[in-house]
Design a protein around this motif. Structure first.
Motif, short mmCIF file in Angstrom:
data_model
loop_
_atom_site.label_atom_id
_atom_site.label_comp_id
_atom_site.label_asym_id
_atom_site.label_seq_id
_atom_site.Cartn_x
_atom_site.Cartn_y
_atom_site.Cartn_z
N LYS A 91 36.36 48.04 24.87
CA LYS A 91 36.95 46.90 25.57
C LYS A 91 36.97 47.05 27.09
O LYS A 91 37.69 46.32 27.77
N THR A 92 36.22 47.99 27.62
CA THR A 92 36.17 48.13 29.07
C THR A 92 35.37 46.98 29.68
O THR A 92 34.47 46.42 29.03
N PHE A 93 35.70 46.60 30.91
CA PHE A 93 34.99 45.49 31.55
C PHE A 93 33.51 45.84 31.70
O PHE A 93 33.15 46.91 32.16
N GLY A 94 32.64 44.91 31.28
CA GLY A 94 31.20 45.14 31.36
C GLY A 94 30.61 45.85 30.17
O GLY A 94 29.39 45.89 30.03
N GLY A 95 31.45 46.43 29.33
CA GLY A 95 30.95 47.07 28.12
C GLY A 95 30.66 48.55 28.24
O GLY A 95 30.35 49.21 27.24
N GLY A 96 30.73 49.14 29.44
CA GLY A 96 30.48 50.57 29.60
C GLY A 96 29.07 50.95 29.21
O GLY A 96 28.12 50.16 29.31
N GLN A 97 28.89 52.18 28.75
CA GLN A 97 27.60 52.71 28.33
C GLN A 97 26.55 52.44 29.41
O GLN A 97 26.77 52.74 30.59
N TRP A 98 25.40 51.89 29.06
CA TRP A 98 24.36 51.66 30.06
C TRP A 98 24.67 50.45 30.95
O TRP A 98 23.91 50.16 31.88
N ASN A 99 25.78 49.78 30.70
CA ASN A 99 26.21 48.67 31.56
C ASN A 99 27.39 49.06 32.45
O ASN A 99 28.10 48.19 32.96
N THR A 100 27.62 50.34 32.62
CA THR A 100 28.72 50.81 33.46
C THR A 100 28.62 50.23 34.87
O THR A 100 29.64 49.98 35.53
N ASN A 101 27.42 50.02 35.34
CA ASN A 101 27.24 49.49 36.70
C ASN A 101 27.80 48.08 36.87
O ASN A 101 28.11 47.65 37.99
N VAL A 102 27.95 47.33 35.77
CA VAL A 102 28.50 45.98 35.86
C VAL A 102 29.92 46.03 36.42
O VAL A 102 30.29 45.26 37.32
N ALA A 103 30.73 46.93 35.89
CA ALA A 103 32.09 47.07 36.39
C ALA A 103 32.11 47.61 37.82
O ALA A 103 32.92 47.18 38.65
N LEU A 104 31.22 48.54 38.11
CA LEU A 104 31.18 49.11 39.46
C LEU A 104 30.85 48.05 40.51
O LEU A 104 31.39 48.08 41.62
#
Length: 727
Positions: free
Chosen positions: A308-321
């Motif tokens: 439930k992290t914003f952006g979905g984490g994993q290979w999409n961690t940069n979305v939250a950043l």
């Protein structure tokens, strides 16, 4: 174990409810269970870990409030081995958005618990330290103490390290009842935590109170956080205490996912807040508004597992950043070990490099690497700069190839034509030279005619760019690319095929801005290994000068020309052995365990950051020869980061009469004392296992244990002193 597995896939709120539900069912079943027959067969269990007894040194957490209150950790055999040896120069965190990395990998204390080094070459590691400002070592034990390997490594790169204090589940509520019973109890436990951080050499605490409390307990909780912050700051300037977004001012466990009026009172009395990772897109901006001029102290959580992290984490961690970059607040990356735990393809090293590129999310020059020899240079950040094609040479941070002096290497492999260089950026930053003459030293291991040089880029105050090549051989027709070329001297060539090159650079008034690795080949030599070539397929055949390229860069050191490294001679040291224990294995064959301690005779407490420990096995005395003759070669046992080393169950064949333990000091730049000049301790093992004199000295602590018919004859904590070396 079940909880650890579930945590990887279930968010915290659901897990807390599930855990408490299952705990109540289990306790009910236990209370209703019939009493066991005392004569029923029992399963043998290994003895419980006793931290007071000598054993291979490990890092471990404090699990009870009683252990914390009584300071029993300081009485542990393992405590001295867990002290960091690399201090962090006091400095404030930069006034910009920062990156906090929270370790949380497989519950903590896995391969990294082996203080003197482990045996898993594929152990989890982090090497992109130039991106990190704060590192938190996390586990689900009450008091998580960071292993010294993490503290030392982070400190070399100017990164602060925090331990974790966490209360959770029903057990955590009982702990908090005692912790927060009075204002005085809250202060006392805060002082215990501060004492641990100062003694072990890490830089503060993450406080995570994941339990429901009574509202009347909140004032004492605030006292606990405030007093801990005060004690840390007074005893360790620029230390940190960070609050985790959990309990709110009413005492309820309610993750806010932002900084607001419900958790700001805790933020106001410490150095920052680690915001829970299930925030929404507008929460970073809202948190920044609440924080005011302290918005960089707001670390918005991002769970790499997702959950439930914003952006979905994993290979999409940069979305939250990207969202945090726009809000101009700091980031807290939680559980980057997702890559390792889930075995992301194609391999961990490649996957971690890929995730770090995604995780930059902020300007690439936002972090600095402040270490002993490369202040204000960020790296290593491997990036293709120039060459025939970007994929002509593969370059990776390599932990499997034998290293020059511990840690990893950078390996370059592929194919290259003669005198066609391939250039990779290693470091980028700003190092003002003034009138300094610098000595550049680097180690290389290569095959065939593969050569590796270093290109240094300098900039003047007038933005004049100068490129200096330090390389062992000239490249025909390429001198125009460089303003200056320096051919280094070959300082030494080691038996392990490492070649040590050294050159002097003087660039008064210039600033060193980049360091590049330059891969190249000289004229071909007969019999060299080449790429496959078929005479009947001229169209697909490589150029005649194309050949295999392979080189490994082991280390780079830049230091002042005036620096003179001094290793005290062996006669300057005194060595000591403690806790000697022999075990008889078979006829004439035995093992020995012991602790080795060394110190300078003059009482100077100067500490090298690392000591390599070797052993030589010497045959029994013959014809008056006191030490016997050397059997085989010196054997590497491990590394120590304090002036002590524990050896467990070292085998002693029947013909061995003595053991010589060699202690090789290593400086911060990786330079090590010559083994023949190093201090040593000689242990005579010829007399046998049981010596009456020793038993008389140790009768009060005689220790006998039987293991499958094998008897350990004694355990002696008394010391055996030995002068180190011929003096």
């Amino acid at each position: 174990m079940l909880i650890s597995l579930l945590r990887a896939y279930i968010n915290r709120e659901t897990l807390v409810t599930l855990y408490n539900f299952l705990s109540r069912i289990l306790n009910k079943m236990k209370s209703n269970a019939p009493p066991q027959d005392q004569e029923s067969p029992t399963i043998d269990h290994p003895p419980q870990f006793d931290p007071s007894q000598p054993s291979i040194p490990i890092s471990y957490p404090i699990k009870t409030l009683e252990e914390l209150e009584t300071r029993s950790y300081f009485e542990s055999f393992h405590c001295p081995f867990n002290k960091s040896s690399v201090p962090l120069k006091p400095k404030s965190l930069p006034n910009r958005p920062r990156l906090l990395v929270c370790h949380d990998m497989q519950g903590g204390y896995v391969d990294d618990k082996w203080v003197q080094g482990g045996t898993n070459p594929d152990a989890y590691a982090i090497w992109h330290w130039y991106l990190i400002d704060v590192f938190v070592y996390f586990s689900h034990s009450l008091v998580t103490l960071p292993p010294p390997c993490w503290i030392n490594t982070a400190h070399r790169h100017g990164v602060k390290v925090l331990g974790t204090f966490i209360t959770e589940w029903d057990e955590g509520r009982l702990i908090c009842n005692k912790l927060l019973a009075t204002k005085e109890s809250a202060q006392m436990y805060a002082e215990r935590l501060a004492e641990l951080a100062v003694d072990l050499g890490f830089d503060g605490w993450l406080i995570n109170m994941e339990v429901n409390l009574l509202e009347e307990q909140i004032p004492n909780l605030e006292e606990f956080v405030s007093h801990l912050t005060h004690k840390m700051h007074s005893s360790m300037p620029e230390s940190l205490v960070i609050w985790y977004d959990s309990v709110i001012t009413t005492g309820h466990l309610r993750w806010q996912d932002q900084l607001n009026e419900k958790n700001k009172p805790f933020f106001d009395i410490c150095d920052g807040i680690f915001v829970n990772y299930t925030w929404k897109s507008n929460y970073p901006d809202l948190s920044a508004d609440v924080a005011g001029d302290r918005k960089f102290d707001v670390y918005m959580g991002i769970d790499v597992f997702g959950r439930k992290t914003f952006g979905g984490g994993q290979w999409n961690t940069n979305v939250a950043l990207d969202v945090l970059k726009k809000a101009n607040v700091s980031a807290a990356i939680f559980a980057p070990g997702w890559l390792y735990e889930t075995k992301q393809p194609p391999d961990f090293q490649t996957a971690q490099n890929r995730l770090s590129y995604f995780s930059r999310g902020k300007p690439t020059n936002r972090c600095s690497l402040e270490q002993h020899v490369l202040p204000r240079l960020s790296g290593p950040r491997l990036e293709f700069i120039d060459g025939p094609t970007p994929d002509a040479i593969q370059f990776i941070v390599d932990f499997k190839e034998e290293s020059y002096n511990g840690g990893g290497n950078i390996t370059f492999k592929g194919t290259l034509e003669e005198n066609v260089p391939f250039t990779v950026r290693l470091f980028q930053g700003e190092l003002l030279l003034d009138n300094l003459h610098l000595v550049l030293t680097y180690s290389v291991k290569s095959k065939g005619d593969s050569l590796l040089g270093l290109s240094l880029q300098f900039s003047s105050v007038l933005s004049e760019k100068i490129m200096v090549l330090v390389a062992p051989s000239e490249m025909n027709g390429l001198s125009h690319k460089f303003s200056k070329m320096i051919m280094p001297s070959q300082v030494s060539k080691m038996a392990s095929k490492w070649i040590i090159n050294e050159g002097t650079v003087a660039m008064d008034g210039f600033m060193l801005t980049e360091i590049h690795a330059v891969c190249y080949r000289t004229k071909s030599t007969p019999g060299e290994l080449r790429s496959e070539f078929r005479a009947d397929d001229q169209d697909s055949a490589p150029a005649p000068s194309l050949a295999e390229y392979f080189a490994v860069l082991g280390h780079i050191t830049i230091k002042n020309f005036s620096e003179n490294l001094f290793f005290p001679p062996s006669t300057s040291w005194v060595t000591e052995s403690q806790y000697i224990k022999y075990s008889s294995i078979s006829q004439g064959f035995k093992t020995v365990s012991l602790k080795i301690i060394w110190k300078l005779k003059d009482g100077n407490d100067f500490l090298f950051p690392k000591y390599n420990i070797y052993v030589e096995k010497l045959t029994k005395q013959v014809d008056g020869n006191a030490t016997g003759t050397l059997v085989d070669t010196r054997v590497y046992l491990g590394a120590a980061h304090i002036q002590a080393f524990y050896m467990s169950d070292l085998s002693i064949p029947a013909h061995i009469g003595s053991l010589r333990f060699i202690i090789q000091a290593c400086a911060a730049d990786g330079t090590c004392q010559e083994l023949d000049d190093s201090p040593y301790m000689l242990l005579n093992v010829e007399e046998g296992i049981v010596l009456p004199a020793i038993i008389d000295q140790c009768r009060s602590s005689l220790y006998v244990q039987k293991l499958s018919g094998i008897t350990v004859h004694f355990f002696c904590p008394s010391t055996q002193l030995a002068q180190s070396g011929p003096g």
